[in-house]
Motif scaffolding. Structure first.
Motif, PDB file in Angstrom:
ATOM      1  N   SER A  96       0.762  -1.212  -0.195  1.00 10.46           N
ATOM      2  CA  SER A  96      -0.084   0.162  -0.109  1.00 10.46           C
ATOM      3  C   SER A  96       1.037   1.022   0.358  1.00 10.46           C
ATOM      4  CB  SER A  96      -0.952  -0.082   1.536  1.00 10.46           C
ATOM      5  OG  SER A  96      -2.093   1.464   1.105  1.00 10.46           O
ATOM      6  N   PHE A  97       1.104   1.654  -0.960  1.00  8.50           N
ATOM      7  CA  PHE A  97       1.408   2.941  -1.016  1.00  8.50           C
ATOM      8  C   PHE A  97       1.200   4.017  -1.128  1.00  8.50           C
ATOM      9  CE2 PHE A  97       3.472   0.208  -4.507  1.00  8.50           C
ATOM     10  CZ  PHE A  97       5.101   0.361  -4.576  1.00  8.50           C
ATOM     11  N   VAL A  98       1.948   5.376   0.288  1.00  5.72           N
ATOM     12  CA  VAL A  98       1.672   7.049   0.457  1.00  5.72           C
ATOM     13  C   VAL A  98       1.534   7.609  -1.007  1.00  5.72           C
ATOM     14  CG1 VAL A  98       2.268   8.648   1.942  1.00  5.72           C
ATOM     15  CG2 VAL A  98       2.369   6.434   2.719  1.00  5.72           C
ATOM     16  N   ILE A  99       2.195   7.425  -1.384  1.00  2.00           N
ATOM     17  CA  ILE A  99       2.884   7.920  -3.140  1.00  2.00           C
ATOM     18  C   ILE A  99       3.427   7.126  -4.296  1.00  2.00           C
ATOM     19  CG2 ILE A  99       4.175   9.251  -4.307  1.00  2.00           C
ATOM     20  CD1 ILE A  99       4.269  11.122  -2.066  1.00  2.00           C
ATOM     21  N   GLU A 100       2.636   6.203  -5.328  1.00  3.31           N
ATOM     22  CA  GLU A 100       3.330   4.776  -5.854  1.00  3.31           C
ATOM     23  C   GLU A 100       4.156   5.719  -6.103  1.00  3.31           C
ATOM     24  OE1 GLU A 100      -0.506   3.409  -7.914  1.00  3.31           O
ATOM     25  OE2 GLU A 100      -1.418   3.422  -6.667  1.00  3.31           O
ATOM     26  N   PRO A 101       4.715   4.117  -7.500  1.00  2.50           N
ATOM     27  CA  PRO A 101       5.830   5.255  -8.020  1.00  2.50           C
ATOM     28  C   PRO A 101       6.416   5.808  -9.080  1.00  2.50           C
ATOM     29  CG  PRO A 101       6.242   2.230  -7.386  1.00  2.50           C
ATOM     30  CD  PRO A 101       4.724   3.503  -7.042  1.00  2.50           C
ATOM     31  N   TYR A 102       6.814   6.664  -9.223  1.00  5.74           N
ATOM     32  CA  TYR A 102       6.841   7.477 -10.715  1.00  5.74           C
ATOM     33  C   TYR A 102       7.839   8.885 -10.460  1.00  5.74           C
ATOM     34  CZ  TYR A 102       5.495  12.151  -7.967  1.00  5.74           C
ATOM     35  OH  TYR A 102       6.056  13.226  -7.101  1.00  5.74           O
ATOM     36  N   THR A 103       6.960   9.720 -11.849  1.00  4.06           N
ATOM     37  CA  THR A 103       9.173  10.200 -11.748  1.00  4.06           C
ATOM     38  C   THR A 103       8.607  11.836 -11.973  1.00  4.06           C
ATOM     39  OG1 THR A 103       9.658   8.330 -13.335  1.00  4.06           O
ATOM     40  CG2 THR A 103      10.491  11.315 -13.085  1.00  4.06           C
ATOM     41  N   ARG A 104       8.870  12.253 -10.462  1.00  4.02           N
ATOM     42  CA  ARG A 104       8.409  13.697 -10.554  1.00  4.02           C
ATOM     43  C   ARG A 104       9.665  14.422 -10.714  1.00  4.02           C
ATOM     44  NH1 ARG A 104      10.366  13.453  -3.899  1.00  4.02           N
ATOM     45  NH2 ARG A 104       8.401  13.172  -3.647  1.00  4.02           N
ATOM     46  N   GLU A 111      15.042  15.595 -11.664  1.00  2.00           N
ATOM     47  CA  GLU A 111      14.137  14.722 -11.918  1.00  2.00           C
ATOM     48  C   GLU A 111      15.182  13.451 -11.106  1.00  2.00           C
ATOM     49  OE1 GLU A 111      13.620  12.079 -15.386  1.00  2.00           O
ATOM     50  OE2 GLU A 111      13.661  14.084 -15.574  1.00  2.00           O
ATOM     51  N   GLN A 112      13.735  12.753 -10.447  1.00  2.00           N
ATOM     52  CA  GLN A 112      13.919  11.721 -10.052  1.00  2.00           C
ATOM     53  C   GLN A 112      12.430  10.901 -10.083  1.00  2.00           C
ATOM     54  OE1 GLN A 112      13.312  13.012  -5.240  1.00  2.00           O
ATOM     55  NE2 GLN A 112      14.252  14.312  -6.694  1.00  2.00           N
ATOM     56  N   SER A 113      12.535   9.070 -10.147  1.00  2.00           N
ATOM     57  CA  SER A 113      11.943   8.799  -9.688  1.00  2.00           C
ATOM     58  C   SER A 113      11.543   8.384  -7.800  1.00  2.00           C
ATOM     59  CB  SER A 113      11.981   6.990 -10.063  1.00  2.00           C
ATOM     60  OG  SER A 113      12.103   7.313 -11.743  1.00  2.00           O
ATOM     61  N   THR A 114      10.175   8.304  -7.849  1.00  2.00           N
ATOM     62  CA  THR A 114      10.117   8.411  -5.837  1.00  2.00           C
ATOM     63  C   THR A 114       9.180   7.246  -5.889  1.00  2.00           C
ATOM     64  OG1 THR A 114      10.718   9.578  -4.120  1.00  2.00           O
ATOM     65  CG2 THR A 114       8.946  10.239  -5.678  1.00  2.00           C
ATOM     66  N   MET A 115       9.092   6.549  -4.366  1.00  2.00           N
ATOM     67  CA  MET A 115       7.918   6.169  -3.601  1.00  2.00           C
ATOM     68  C   MET A 115       8.215   6.355  -2.425  1.00  2.00           C
ATOM     69  SD  MET A 115       9.095   2.315  -4.322  1.00  2.00           S
ATOM     70  CE  MET A 115      10.033   2.080  -4.748  1.00  2.00           C
ATOM     71  N   PHE A 116       6.906   6.091  -2.386  1.00  2.00           N
ATOM     72  CA  PHE A 116       6.755   6.498  -0.377  1.00  2.00           C
ATOM     73  C   PHE A 116       5.937   5.239   0.413  1.00  2.00           C
ATOM     74  CE2 PHE A 116       7.964  10.629  -1.674  1.00  2.00           C
ATOM     75  CZ  PHE A 116       8.648  10.973  -0.838  1.00  2.00           C
ATOM     76  N   PHE A 117       6.480   4.351   0.917  1.00  2.00           N
ATOM     77  CA  PHE A 117       4.753   4.193   1.552  1.00  2.00           C
ATOM     78  C   PHE A 117       5.383   3.732   3.587  1.00  2.00           C
ATOM     79  CE2 PHE A 117       8.741   1.932  -0.296  1.00  2.00           C
ATOM     80  CZ  PHE A 117       8.993   0.555   0.576  1.00  2.00           C
ATOM     81  N   HIS A 118       4.745   3.108   4.533  1.00  2.00           N
ATOM     82  CA  HIS A 118       4.832   2.240   5.798  1.00  2.00           C
ATOM     83  C   HIS A 118       5.166   1.372   5.847  1.00  2.00           C
ATOM     84  CE1 HIS A 118       2.452   6.305   5.183  1.00  2.00           C
ATOM     85  NE2 HIS A 118       3.528   6.352   6.812  1.00  2.00           N
ATOM     86  N   ASP A 119       6.054   0.894   7.086  1.00  2.00           N
ATOM     87  CA  ASP A 119       6.195  -0.456   7.377  1.00  2.00           C
ATOM     88  C   ASP A 119       5.484  -0.397   8.393  1.00  2.00           C
ATOM     89  OD1 ASP A 119       6.432   0.755   9.650  1.00  2.00           O
ATOM     90  OD2 ASP A 119       9.084   0.408   9.693  1.00  2.00           O
ATOM     91  N   PRO A 120       5.147  -1.813   9.128  1.00  2.00           N
ATOM     92  CA  PRO A 120       4.270  -2.039   9.701  1.00  2.00           C
ATOM     93  C   PRO A 120       4.262  -0.848  10.726  1.00  2.00           C
ATOM     94  CG  PRO A 120       5.203  -4.348   9.100  1.00  2.00           C
ATOM     95  CD  PRO A 120       6.288  -2.654   8.705  1.00  2.00           C
ATOM     96  N   SER A 121       5.048  -0.623  11.020  1.00  2.00           N
ATOM     97  CA  SER A 121       5.466   0.142  12.921  1.00  2.00           C
ATOM     98  C   SER A 121       4.661   1.565  12.630  1.00  2.00           C
ATOM     99  CB  SER A 121       6.158  -0.115  13.100  1.00  2.00           C
ATOM    100  OG  SER A 121       6.264  -1.232  13.695  1.00  2.00           O
TER     101      SER A 121
END
Length: 140
Positions: A96-104, A111-121
Motif C-alpha cells: 500500500s503506497f503513500v505515493i505510488e512509484p512515479y517520476t517527479r 528529476e527523480q523516480s520516487t515512491m513512499f510507503f510505510h512499514d508495519p509500525s
C-alpha cells in the motif's frame, strides 16, 4: 570523499512484523539480533529495528510536487535499475503506497523516480533514483 554506510535506529512495535517486512518484502539480509532489536542490511547500510511496543509514527505531511510527503521518512537513493526492481517487487507484494512509484520534476534539475510507503509500525520510507546523480543536490 568515500561514502560510508549510514546507521539508522528506529522504533517498531512488532519485531516479527519488522522481520517479515524488511527481510521478506524489502529483501534485506538480517544481521545480528536479540529479543529487542534486529540489524538489517539496507543496500549496504545498517538499519536497526528496535522494539518499542508503544511505538506510533508521527503523521506529518509536507506538499511536494503535488503530493503529501510523509515526514519523517528514510530510504536510499538507488540506481534506476535497482529502483525499478524494488518498485516491481513492492507492487507484486501488494504494498500500500503513500505515493505510488512515479517520476517527479520530469525534465528539470533533480528529476527523480520516487515512491513512499510505510512499514508495519508506520515508519515512512522513500526510495528514489535520479535520472542523473550529479543532480542530487542541484538547486535549479
Amino acid at each position: 570523499m568515500t561514502i560510508r554506510p549510514f546507521h539508522l535506529a528506529f522504533p517498531v512495535h512488532d519485531l516479527a512484523a519488522a522481520r517479515a517486512f524488511y527481510g521478506g518484502t524489502l529483501g534485506c539480509a538480517e544481521g545480528r539480533s536479540s529479543d529487542h532489536w534486529i540489524d538489517f542490511d539496507l543496500y549496504g547500510h545498517q538499519i536497526v529495528a528496535h522494539l518499542d511496543p508503544a511505538a506510533r509514527a508521527v503523521a506529518v505531511e509536507n506538499a511536494v510536487d503535488g503530493h503529501q510527503v510523509p515526514v519523517p521518512h528514510f530510504g536510499v537513493v538507488l540506481a534506476p535499475a535497482d529502483w525499478r526492481a524494488l518498485a516491481d517487487r513492492l507492487v507484486a507484494a501488494d504494498t500500500s503506497f503513500v505515493i505510488e512509484p512515479y517520476t517527479r520534476f520530469a525534465g528539470e534539475a533533480g528529476e527523480q523516480s520516487t515512491m513512499f510507503f510505510h512499514d508495519p509500525s508506520g515508519n515512512a520510507l522513500e526510495f528514489k533514483a535520479f535520472a542523473d546523480d550529479s543532480m542530487i543536490f542541484a538547486k535549479d
